[in-house]
Scaffold this active site. Structure first.
Site, PDB file in Angstrom:
ATOM      1  N   ASP A 281       0.865  -1.174   0.000  1.00 47.76           N
ATOM      2  CA  ASP A 281       0.000   0.000   0.000  1.00 47.76           C
ATOM      3  C   ASP A 281       0.906   1.230   0.000  1.00 47.76           C
ATOM      4  O   ASP A 281       2.082   1.167   0.315  1.00 47.76           O
ATOM      5  CB  ASP A 281      -0.950  -0.020   1.201  1.00 47.76           C
ATOM      6  CG  ASP A 281      -2.141   0.883   0.969  1.00 47.76           C
ATOM      7  OD1 ASP A 281      -3.149   0.750   1.663  1.00 47.76           O
ATOM      8  OD2 ASP A 281      -2.076   1.738   0.054  1.00 47.76           O
TER       9      ASP A 281
HETATM   10  C1  GLC Z   1      -4.294   4.325  -0.250  1.00 49.34           C
HETATM   11  C2  GLC Z   1      -5.183   3.208   0.261  1.00 49.34           C
HETATM   12  C3  GLC Z   1      -5.349   2.075  -0.694  1.00 49.34           C
HETATM   13  C4  GLC Z   1      -5.362   2.627  -2.102  1.00 49.34           C
HETATM   14  C5  GLC Z   1      -3.968   3.160  -2.384  1.00 49.34           C
HETATM   15  C6  GLC Z   1      -3.896   3.802  -3.771  1.00 49.34           C
HETATM   16  O1  GLC Z   1      -3.452   4.773   0.751  1.00 49.34           O
HETATM   17  O2  GLC Z   1      -4.850   2.662   1.533  1.00 49.34           O
HETATM   18  O3  GLC Z   1      -6.573   1.406  -0.359  1.00 49.34           O
HETATM   19  O4  GLC Z   1      -5.687   1.602  -3.019  1.00 49.34           O
HETATM   20  O5  GLC Z   1      -3.540   4.091  -1.425  1.00 49.34           O
HETATM   21  O6  GLC Z   1      -4.715   4.904  -3.837  1.00 49.34           O
END
Ligand code: GLC
Length: 740
Positions: A281
């Site tokens: 993430d």
């Molecule tokens: C964010 C979220 C994740 C998302 C990613 C890309 O921090 O935690 O769910 O898919 O970044 O946007």
């Protein structure tokens, strides 16, 4: 016999029966040509610059340069036929012309948005959930998107956590079924189809169990609880062929998910034999430094790749550190080959090596700008997600010829708010999204009058609009209040320590109630809220979540009875924050409370009723459903016998309607204590008024299995309560004895 040799010869050459190279062969060949930096480049993902969804580095020029050098494998937040084509062209300048993957958060619809996911869960309608993702995939792929970071399958029992809005609620069984429906919808006929996108099971794992419901906070639990409650949706997603996983920000029992070998290596890529790839993430690899798990980016990179993280989203650690670590012999090059190979496999499966621009098609995109069919579905899905919590004296449905209606509250004329969190905002949204006011106006008779007063703001102490709102209410025959929490008060990094109506909304409600006018309250939220005064004093309450592009029409369909509400709560609604965590499938304890008010020497609070305000699975209808004749095929079973269960449901009211018939079990005794109830099945049925239907379920020992304290997953002989009903509290029960 010859055919067998023929096939063997081809497979030895890595060819399929048509004499074409298999994907594995193509990946192996490509890897053999790649430098170490090019392999690590496939493991790098940067965000585009327009919709950053996390703390972003600014050096966009450097990113474009790295793409040209083959040092980037994927971009997120780059969308649109034109923009994706432009970025892909840069990648085609690289030595080996390896195409980029374009990812985006397509969480509850794309151009057409649907209810926030917890609202969708309230529909308990797996067919509609799957169809909504099919539509989302069709729209997103037409905008050049290859990969959505969804479904989020995090089970959550704490509504203070803002991300309950994008999840399936508190129950593992329901959450698993919803996750599977979403994956099927997204991936459709299979990767490589022009209207299919790669799905992504996230956030692996147990992100919804953050201590205190505070986002990004630690998770600490027994491996038994982790395997019993939080991992099943992920295991099911892996078995269903979800293309990718995304790990989570949290540490699990002291080890950040990003580097957690137990979940990513032992389970996911080991026991579950998962062949897709894992993306970290946003920045989570680098965040192992503040976690105190890595002292620097070199250690973070080493632990992340050892831990099974294949792609580095926006922490920029892999490109900086992995080549060095491999050259120093600290990281085995096999780990890099495996990670890069997993990523390249998906690019081949998506057909990007055959045509890197196949998804970047202006014509397809134009067809998806304002698809009326998709909007029509969105309107239906919105009304199916609404939950009727109260309807004293059947004040609802309203007549369309009511002379004067007043809509009062801060959300009545909002448009973009109806998107909820995690929606890609498009410039024309304010014109396309149906406000609550417009939706109600569309259905009211032309001789009726619809008044509006904002009454207050979403989250401040300004009461200067109260007087006008009270005046407006006095002029009306019925008042529709629209209250709740702001659309961006749930979602990522939106944990709340108190979860009531924000600002002075409840005071406004009390002032309007003093007028004595009949009130219908709509509650807009991305999570369960606490609204005890309203629940005790307002005659009609509908929970409308945030419903997306067609919100106003979906709401009006329910308010005026065009659609009879059939939603059921996917999460327990607490009486106070002090009651959290409160969930239906709890253990009994040695001193269970015997009723709602029993507080003496039992597991209860001395200052609060024991039951939640609204239980898991709760939702009313404009009609009445009566349950009778719970019949079991046997009350004594042995081994792998099947238990057939049937119940009769009659629509004894005045409206046709849908009912979610729920099946729960209780394993009365076990080598570990067992929940007082476990959802094991549900059926959403339509019954015409005056009609009766028999609803049937089947259970086998497979449905009785659980993890014991040594993580054995099996069932035990013994007595089981079989329960069927309209919600987790209101059930009919029969007992069976099941021996091995
Ligand atoms: C964010 C979220 C994740 C998302 C990613 C890309 O921090 O935690 O769910 O898919 O970044 O946007």
């Amino acid at each position: 016999m010859k055919r067998v040799y023929f096939l063997l010869a081809f497979s030895a050459l890595g060819m399929n029966v048509y004499g074409q190279k298999t994907t594995d062969q193509r990946v192996a060949e490509l890897l053999s040509k790649m430098t170490l930096e090019e392999k690590v480049g496939q493991m790098v993902q940067y965000s585009g610059f327009e919709y950053a969804t996390g703390p972003q580095h600014s050096n966009s020029a450097a990113v474009l340069d790295e793409i040209k050098k083959g040092k980037v494998g994927s971009m997120l937040n780059v969308a649109g036929a034109e923009e994706t084509r432009a970025f892909q062209k840069l990648a085609m300048q690289s030595r080996l012309k390896i195409p980029l993957l374009f990812g985006q958060d397509v969480i509850h619809g794309y151009r057409t948005t649907f209810p926030v996911n917890i609202g969708q869960a309230a529909s308990w309608d797996l067919g509609m959930i799957e169809k909504s993702e099919r539509i989302a995939a069709t729209e997103a792929s037409a905008y050049g998107i290859h990969w959505t970071f969804a479904p989020m399958v995090d089970i959550a029992r704490d509504p203070r956590w803002g991300r309950v809005m994008e999840g399936p609620g508190e129950d593992t069984y329901l959450g698993t079924q919803i996750g599977l429906a979403r994956i099927k919808g997204f991936q459709g006929k299979g990767l490589g189809s022009l209207d299919a996108v790669m799905a992504c099971a996230k956030h692996f794992a147990a992100y919804g169990a953050a201590v205190g419901g505070r986002d990004y906070n630690s998770v600490d639990m027994s491996l038994r609880q982790l395997n019993e409650t939080y991992l099943p949706p992920f295991k099911a997603a892996s078995e269903a062929g979800v293309a990718t996983f995304m790990n989570s920000f949290n540490d699990i029992n002291g080890i950040p998910a990003t580097a957690n070998q137990y979940i990513q290596r032992n389970l996911l890529k080991g026991k579950w034999n998962y062949k897709g790839f894992v993306v970290s993430d946003w920045g989570s690899i680098g965040e192992m430094i503040p976690h105190g798990y890595a002292k620097d980016t070199a250690e973070a990179a080493e632990k992340a790749i050892q831990g099974g993280s294949d792609m580095d989203m926006e922490s920029r650690v892999y490109m900086a550190e992995l080549p060095k670590l491999v050259k120093e012999g600290k990281v085995d090059t096999k780990l890099v080959d495996d990670a890069a190979g997993r990523i390249l496999t998906k690019k081949f499966e998506m057909g990007l090596f055959d045509d890197p621009y196949r998804f970047s098609n202006e014509k397809r995109q134009k067809e998806q700008v304002n698809n009326q069919e998709n909007r029509k579905f969105g309107r239906e899905f919105g009304s199916k997600s609404i939950v009727l919590l109260k309807n004293k004296d059947n004040i609802l449905p309203l007549s369309k010829t009511v002379k004067t209606v007043a809509l009062i509250g801060p959300f009545g004329k909002e448009t973009v708010s109806n998107h909820g969190f995690w929606s890609v905002a498009f410039k024309d949204d304010t014109q396309r999204i149906v406000s609550q006011f417009d939706g109600i106006k569309n259905q009211l008779d032309k001789n009726s009058t619809l008044l509006y007063a904002k009454g207050c703001n979403v989250d401040d102490q300004d009461k200067t609009m109260f007087a006008e709102a009270v005046e407006t209410a006095r002029k009306a025959d019925v008042v529709i209040m629209t209250l709740g929490e702001g659309h961006a008060m749930s979602g990522e990094a939106k944990s709340r320590s108190t979860i009531g109506f924000s600002g002075v909304q409840e005071e406004l409600l009390k002032e309007i109630a003093k007028t004595g006018k009949p009130i219908v309250l709509m509650i807009n939220a991305g999570r369960p809220l606490i609204f005890n005064w309203a629940a005790d004093h307002i005659p009609a309450i509908v929970y409308t979540w945030w419903l997306g592009t067609e919100a106003g029409n979906s709401i009006a369909d329910i308010l005026f009875g065009t659609v009879n509400p059939g939603g059921k709560l996917p999460m327990t609604f607490p009486r106070t924050e002090g009651q959290i965590p409160v969930y239906y499938n709890h253990y009994n304890t040695g001193r269970p409370a015997k009723n709602n008010t029993d507080r003496n020497y039992v597991s209860a609070y001395i200052d609060l009723d024991n039951d939640p305000k609204f239980p898991f699975g709760f939702g009313l209808s404009y009609t009445e459903f009566t349950y009778s004749d719970l019949v079991l095929s046997s009350e004594n079973l042995k081994g792998d016998q099947k238990l057939n269960i049937s119940v009769t449901v009659s629509n004894t009211g005045k409206y046709d309607g849908e009912e979610v018939v729920q099946l729960y079990i209780r394993d009365l005794f076990g080598k570990v204590v067992r929940p007082v109830k476990e959802l094991k099945g549900f059926k959403k049925i339509f019954i015409k008024k005056g009609e009766t239907k028999k609803v049937e379920f089947t259970l086998t020992p497979e449905n009785l299995k659980f993890f014991d304290d040594e993580l054995n997953f099996d069932w035990e002989a013994g007595e089981f309560d079989i329960m069927v009903g309209t919600n987790s509290q209101n059930v009919q029960t029969k007992r069976v004895n099941w021996v091995k």
